[in-house]
Design a protein around this motif. Structure first.
Motif, PDB file in Angstrom:
ATOM      1  N   ALA A   3      -9.375  71.362  37.819  1.00 15.70           N
ATOM      2  CA  ALA A   3      -8.236  70.447  37.913  1.00 15.70           C
ATOM      3  C   ALA A   3      -7.860  70.172  39.369  1.00 15.70           C
ATOM      4  O   ALA A   3      -7.562  69.031  39.737  1.00 15.70           O
ATOM      5  N   ILE A   4      -7.906  71.204  40.206  1.00 15.60           N
ATOM      6  CA  ILE A   4      -7.571  71.027  41.621  1.00 15.60           C
ATOM      7  C   ILE A   4      -8.577  70.099  42.290  1.00 15.60           C
ATOM      8  O   ILE A   4      -8.222  69.203  43.073  1.00 15.60           O
ATOM      9  N   TRP A  58     -11.341  81.789  32.053  1.00 14.59           N
ATOM     10  CA  TRP A  58     -11.545  80.376  31.765  1.00 14.59           C
ATOM     11  C   TRP A  58     -10.355  79.538  32.231  1.00 14.59           C
ATOM     12  O   TRP A  58     -10.508  78.367  32.603  1.00 14.59           O
ATOM     13  N   VAL A  59      -9.164  80.150  32.209  1.00 14.13           N
ATOM     14  CA  VAL A  59      -7.992  79.451  32.747  1.00 14.13           C
ATOM     15  C   VAL A  59      -8.153  79.224  34.244  1.00 14.13           C
ATOM     16  O   VAL A  59      -7.856  78.138  34.772  1.00 14.13           O
ATOM     17  N   SER A  90      -7.252  88.795  23.565  1.00 15.65           N
ATOM     18  CA  SER A  90      -7.436  87.340  23.631  1.00 15.65           C
ATOM     19  C   SER A  90      -6.907  86.739  24.935  1.00 15.65           C
ATOM     20  O   SER A  90      -7.614  85.958  25.581  1.00 15.65           O
ATOM     21  N   PRO A  91      -5.699  87.071  25.393  1.00 15.22           N
ATOM     22  CA  PRO A  91      -5.274  86.543  26.709  1.00 15.22           C
ATOM     23  C   PRO A  91      -6.149  87.022  27.858  1.00 15.22           C
ATOM     24  O   PRO A  91      -6.421  86.261  28.794  1.00 15.22           O
ATOM     25  N   LEU A  92      -6.610  88.282  27.795  1.00 15.02           N
ATOM     26  CA  LEU A  92      -7.457  88.787  28.874  1.00 15.02           C
ATOM     27  C   LEU A  92      -8.797  88.060  28.911  1.00 15.02           C
ATOM     28  O   LEU A  92      -9.331  87.774  29.995  1.00 15.02           O
ATOM     29  N   ASN A  93      -9.357  87.753  27.740  1.00 17.66           N
ATOM     30  CA  ASN A  93     -10.624  87.025  27.718  1.00 17.66           C
ATOM     31  C   ASN A  93     -10.457  85.571  28.156  1.00 17.66           C
ATOM     32  O   ASN A  93     -11.383  84.975  28.721  1.00 17.66           O
ATOM     33  N   SER A  94      -9.298  84.991  27.900  1.00 17.23           N
ATOM     34  CA  SER A  94      -9.067  83.590  28.260  1.00 17.23           C
ATOM     35  C   SER A  94      -8.695  83.423  29.726  1.00 17.23           C
ATOM     36  O   SER A  94      -8.783  82.301  30.253  1.00 17.23           O
ATOM     37  N   PHE A  95      -8.278  84.494  30.380  1.00 17.59           N
ATOM     38  CA  PHE A  95      -7.805  84.377  31.758  1.00 17.59           C
ATOM     39  C   PHE A  95      -8.863  83.824  32.714  1.00 17.59           C
ATOM     40  O   PHE A  95      -8.566  82.939  33.524  1.00 17.59           O
TER      41      PHE A  95
END
Length: 263
Positions: A114-115, A106-107, A99-104
């Motif tokens: 945002a920038i 999109w982050v 889950s963290p690897l798949n979300s990275f």
């Protein structure tokens, strides 16, 4: 892509605002091609982004399999022996990390958006303030008033332009987009003035410069008293005819006269 999208939205709004003029002169094909040119550039950038999104979805779907395959393959090539305890422990750890690897990705995408938004807001908030130079002679007994540059004008003038150059840009470094160039004008108090000119000749810009809505690049603009500006866009309040005429003020029957429709 966002720059092209902003340009397309700006052009579309422009065309919708002046659609009556375009229909009157039959310029639909000319300006539609002008709009489609911007749209094609936006679609080109959008296509690149969609290809990247497709690759992201592919790696998102194949991450568990590829991650396990590469990890166990490298573990075996290094000469280690695979056993059930090692495999099941690694698979449990991989399932936790999926889950963290798949979300990275999109982050990262969210950080980039945002920038860009922060840069736009900072550029907008960093624009220089419009410094209007207004002189009021109410309550003054002197027939003249002067400014810091020792320029003297008669107090019977309502609006005074002295060699004024005005621009819409808020940047102090770009003076190439001058709208009004070297305007010298004096309007007496109580006079009825009509500004006549072709479309785009600067009539509305002259009024906006009096109101202080334009940046004064050179010269000076002075206005005495209060000024009200009514644009050329008719609109009606949601109310009665009296509400549209009084516009929030108190009803005075002495000023309105004997009009039955006002009662």
């Amino acid at each position: 892509m966002m720059k092209q999208k902003d340009e397309r939205i700006r052009r579309t709004g422009e065309l919708l605002t002046y659609i009556r003029t375009l229909k009157m002169h039959g310029w639909e094909l000319l300006f539609s091609s002008w709009l489609m040119e911007t749209r094609s550039l936006e679609v080109m950038h959008l296509t690149t982004r969609k290809y990247l999104d497709a690759w992201c979805v592919f790696f998102w779907a194949t991450t568990p399999t590829l991650f396990s395959l590469f990890t166990f393959g490298l573990f075996t090539l290094m000469g280690h022996q695979l056993d059930a305890a090692t495999v099941f422990t690694c698979l449990a750890l991989f399932n936790t990390l999926i889950s963290p690897l798949n979300s990275f990705p999109w982050v990262i995408n969210g950080l980039i958006d945002a920038i860009i938004s922060i840069k736009r807001l900072s550029r907008f908030l960093s624009c220089s303030q419009s410094k209007s130079k207004l002189e009021t002679t109410a309550g003054s007994s002197s027939p003249y008033f002067s400014n810091d540059k020792s320029e003297i004008f008669h107090e019977d003038k309502a609006v005074v332009f002295d060699d004024s150059c005005c621009a819409w840009s808020s940047s102090d470094e770009k003076d190439l987009d001058l709208v009004l160039k070297h305007v010298t004008l004096g309007i007496p108090k109580g006079s009825f003035i009509a500004v006549i000119g072709e479309v785009g000749s600067g009539k509305s810009s002259l009024l906006n410069s009096i109101l202080g809505e334009m940046r004064l690049v050179h010269g000076s603009v002075y206005s005495c008293g209060s000024i009200a500006y009514v644009p050329q866009v008719p609109w009606i309040l949601s109310g009665t005819i009296r509400d549209n005429i009084l516009f929030g003020k108190h009803y005075d029957p002495k000023r309105c006269g004997p009009f039955p429709m006002m009662k």
